[in-house]
Design a protein around this motif. Structure first.
Motif, PDB file in Angstrom:
ATOM      1  N   TRP A 202      -2.064   6.288   7.132  1.00 22.78           N
ATOM      2  CA  TRP A 202      -2.576   5.161   6.368  1.00 22.78           C
ATOM      3  C   TRP A 202      -4.088   5.049   6.422  1.00 22.78           C
ATOM      4  N   ARG A 203      -4.700   5.702   7.420  1.00 24.03           N
ATOM      5  CA  ARG A 203      -6.155   5.717   7.458  1.00 24.03           C
ATOM      6  C   ARG A 203      -6.736   6.579   6.336  1.00 24.03           C
ATOM      7  N   LEU A 204      -5.906   7.428   5.743  1.00 25.32           N
ATOM      8  CA  LEU A 204      -6.387   8.313   4.681  1.00 25.32           C
ATOM      9  C   LEU A 204      -6.233   7.692   3.298  1.00 25.32           C
ATOM     10  N   SER A 205      -5.473   6.598   3.223  1.00 21.05           N
ATOM     11  CA  SER A 205      -5.131   6.052   1.905  1.00 21.05           C
ATOM     12  C   SER A 205      -6.227   5.123   1.380  1.00 21.05           C
ATOM     13  N   THR A 206      -6.470   5.211   0.075  1.00 19.09           N
ATOM     14  CA  THR A 206      -7.365   4.242  -0.574  1.00 19.09           C
ATOM     15  C   THR A 206      -6.618   2.970  -0.960  1.00 19.09           C
ATOM     16  N   ASP A 207      -5.283   2.994  -0.864  1.00 18.14           N
ATOM     17  CA  ASP A 207      -4.491   1.794  -1.069  1.00 18.14           C
ATOM     18  C   ASP A 207      -4.482   0.976   0.221  1.00 18.14           C
ATOM     19  N   VAL A 208      -4.467  -0.355   0.050  1.00 23.88           N
ATOM     20  CA  VAL A 208      -4.367  -1.192   1.243  1.00 23.88           C
ATOM     21  C   VAL A 208      -2.952  -1.104   1.788  1.00 23.88           C
ATOM     22  N   MET A 209      -2.858  -0.987   3.119  1.00 20.04           N
ATOM     23  CA  MET A 209      -1.556  -0.885   3.779  1.00 20.04           C
ATOM     24  C   MET A 209      -1.454  -2.002   4.798  1.00 20.04           C
ATOM     25  N   LEU A 210      -0.243  -2.543   4.906  1.00 18.67           N
ATOM     26  CA  LEU A 210      -0.043  -3.762   5.667  1.00 18.67           C
ATOM     27  C   LEU A 210       1.264  -3.693   6.430  1.00 18.67           C
ATOM     28  N   VAL A 211       1.217  -4.141   7.702  1.00 16.81           N
ATOM     29  CA  VAL A 211       2.429  -4.382   8.472  1.00 16.81           C
ATOM     30  C   VAL A 211       2.405  -5.846   8.875  1.00 16.81           C
TER      31      VAL A 211
END
Length: 700
Positions: A202-211
């Protein structure tokens, strides 16, 4: 809450969702026969395997999982590019069989990884067969174990960064030791930074990621939150993500969180998140729940929303332009037709004055007839224009359409001529409709005349009525809400219409008749009248196969109103002593004519030039038996407002509107209250005397 069923059924429902937005590999994995492998069908994959596959599919970095003791290969789109010609046969294969030329290397990877160890290689040299021939390549390889549900390694995940270009560049630059050292330091720094960022996908994604938990408490976020929304990790952890939602989207977001807590997956849910600068940005979310948390990925769709809004504004501008073009067509056609009609009226009056001045009293009736005929055609044109614009004042009544057709049948036969056979097919038990019968008669006659003109060599006209139940599909096809309708169809055996003519048939001033034989307002008038009455008009035609014009009118649950013509007298009776009529109109000529008619009948007439003056009379002690008022009055009070005020002051007062133009809203959207009637200008004096007589007698 979703019912809890068999775990196998739940897996079948939820299984494919972790492959959403997975690109080509997502589709290939969904279609792959995993039952033939040690993993079994995707429906029975454990949660940690589905979560791992779901995350790697969204990564832009080449990633492959080697699952189980055999190292079953599952990878993403970026890895398929790295695999070259071996894709897609690598998918689902054992790693030893998939890459036989480096089997020993991969055996060691599986041994260390399944024992819980990690491996990291920098610029590892290998010889691979990716495009049918051996290639010497260099790669950065990071291997980490993937814990299973029991905490023991269930597989190995590999992040593959090919550095072949870098290594070859270094070799070419070795001729200069200083340049080589500087380049090596820079490349190593960049590679190390990239490697650190990509250790977790998820550190590579340009999308926001959420838990987050099911109470909306944020447990973890990726760096894209800072890049996209401006929030730092420390500002978000432990906070309630609902506090960031746009107020207008909060209710829908709460419903979606409820769905997730019930075990359902979210796909393409859109809402707005507050950025650190206070503005909002549109995000499209994909989210999956597990036992404790929501795992969500949000894609930035702000640009798409702005583009959609720009398109909406462009379409609105286009519609406005089309409206203005239609106005131009209307004004041009009106000017042409009215100039012709005014020429006939003014010319006849000039000749009439000239003959009177000369003392030549013969043939005066000819000029009077000519002027009167031109005025009548002008009135008909005005009514058609108002019908097209849906602004005519209707007087709807419960109507039996079969009875209306029967009363017109002889007129229709005489109008179309002996060369045309007219057949009437009236449905038994026909429903009643609420419609202006005079307008419906005009529409039916107009349709029959059009049908006659389409059959110059003779033919057949069929007039047919029927009751229609329109379901959702049939209503959608006719642009009507579902329900009960009466259909009135006129069918001819004439020349038919092309699709182009059908598409323009209701346009104002559009006609296929020769110049001078049609105004082009007939069908537009019918269309306006039927739409104003809550119905629809549809054309069914093929070139050379005839035409059917169908009017669909909503059913009215009520009995037909039958006019009592037996009470009509040959001459109007005189007014009883003291009966008084208030006449309100801003046109002196109209007031003069109405007043003279009233005085001829023996009524007392009181005149007022506007609504304010009329209201003063109504507030006085003067006797008023009937209010005759124009609808469009100056001074801020129109005729309908005056009528409403009159009813407040004098309940039950009879009211006659005389108008040449009236918005539907002004007279109650075509529905008049009891005791209110409309007479449209221009009107014959006989019609005025009859209407006044009926209203006074009805109110007596």
């Amino acid at each position: 809450m979703e019912p809890i069923g068999d775990p196998q059924d739940v897996a079948e429902r939820e299984g494919p969702t972790f492959l959403a937005s997975g690109g080509e590999l997502g589709r290939l994995i969904a279609g792959y026969d995993w039952a033939a492998t040690s993993l079994g069908p995707t429906e029975v994959w454990p949660a940690h395997l589905r979560t791992t596959v779901g995350l790697l599919l969204r990564s832009p970095v080449p990633i492959v999982t080697l699952w189980g003791e055999d190292g079953i290969m599952i990878y993403n789109d970026a890895y398929s590019v790295f695999a070259g010609g071996r894709h897609p046969r690598l998918l689902g294969s054992k790693v030893r069989e998939g890459w036989p030329e480096v089997a020993d290397f991969n055996d060691n990877v599986m041994k260390v990884g399944l024992a819980g160890g990690t491996l990291a290689y920098r610029d590892q040299e290998l010889t691979l067969h990716r495009h049918g021939r051996p290639e010497q390549v260099w790669m950065n390889l990071d291997y980490s174990p993937i814990p299973g549900e029991d905490g023991q390694p269930a597989g190995v995940i590999a992040i593959v960064v090919e550095t072949t270009g870098k290594v070859r560049a270094e070799a070419e630059l070795r001729v200069t030791a200083g340049a080589l050292a500087e380049l090596n330091a820079e490349l190593e720094q960049r590679v190390e930074e990239r490697t650190r960022e990509r250790d977790r996908m998820w550190r590579l994604s340009t999308d926001v990621m959420l838990v987050a938990d099911f109470n909306a408490r944020i447990e973890a976020v990726n760096p894209a939150w800072t890049a996209l929304l401006g929030w730092g990790e420390g500002e978000l952890l432990g906070q309630d993500f609902l506090a960031l939602i746009h107020p207008d989207d909060l209710a829908a977001t709460l419903r979606e969180v409820g769905n997730l807590s019930s075990g359902r997956t979210t796909l393409r849910f859109e809402n707005r998140y507050r950025q650190k600068d206070g503005t909002y940005r549109w995000l499209s979310w994909t989210a999956v729940p597990d036992e404790r948390f929501i795992h969500a990925v949000g894609r930035d769709i702000q640009a798409e929303k702005e583009a959609a809004e720009a398109l909406r504004r462009a379409e609105e501008a286009l519609r406005q332009s089309q409206k203005m073009e239609a106005v131009g067509q209307l004004t041009g056609g009106i000017a042409h037709d009215f100039n012709n009609l005014l020429t006939g009226i003014t010319g006849s009056l000039e000749l009439l004055r000239s003959r009177l001045a000369q003392g030549r009293l013969t043939d005066l009736d000819r000029y009077i007839t000519t002027a009167h005929g031109a005025a009548g055609r002008a009135a008909a044109l005005t009514h058609r224009l108002l019908a097209f614009a849906r602004r005519q004042t209707l007087d709807p009544k419960p109507t039996n359409v079969n009875r209306l057709i029967s009363g017109m049948e002889e007129l229709i036969r005489r109008t179309v001529g002996p060369e045309i056979t007219v057949e009437v097919v009236g449905s038994a038990g026909l429903w009643t409709v609420l419609v202006d019968p005079n307008q419906l008669e005009s529409a039916l006659l107009n349709l029959c005349i059009n049908a006659r003109d389409a059959m110059p060599d003779g033919g057949r006209i069929t007039i047919e009525t029927a009751n229609k139940w329109l379901d959702d599909r049939a209503g959608h096809e006719r642009d009507l809400p579902p329900g009960q309708y009466l259909s009135l169809c006129v069918t001819d055996t004439g020349t038919g219409m092309t699709p182009e003519v059908i598409g323009r048939a209701f346009d104002p001033f559009f006609t296929t008749k020769p110049i001078g034989q049609g105004t082009g307002l007939g069908l537009s008038m019918i269309y306006g009248f039927v739409r104003q009455s809550g119905g629809q008009v549809r054309i069914y035609s093929e070139l050379g196969q005839g035409t059917t014009m169908c009017l669909y009118l909503p059913r009215h649950h009520g009995a037909e109103e039958l006019a009592d013509h037996a009470a009509a007298l040959a001459s109007a009776p005189r007014a009883e002593r003291g009966e008084t009529v208030l006449v309100v109109d801003d046109e002196p000529t109209v007031r003069m004519l109405v007043t003279e008619v009233l005085e001829d009948l023996g009524y007392t007439a009181i005149e007022a030039a506007d609504g304010t003056a009329g209201l003063r009379v109504l507030r006085s002690d003067a006797r008023i038996d009937l209010l005759v008022t124009d609808v469009g009055l100056p001074g801020g009070m129109n005729g309908r407002q005056l009528a409403d005020a009159a009813r407040e002051l004098r309940p039950g007062l009879r009211i006659l509107f005389i108008t040449g133009y009236a918005e539907n809203a002004t007279v109650g959207h075509g529905l008049l209250e009891p005791g209110m009637h409309v007479l449209t200008k221009p009107f014959a004096m006989e019609a005025l005397t009859t209407r006044i007589r009926d209203l006074i007698e009805d109110g007596a």
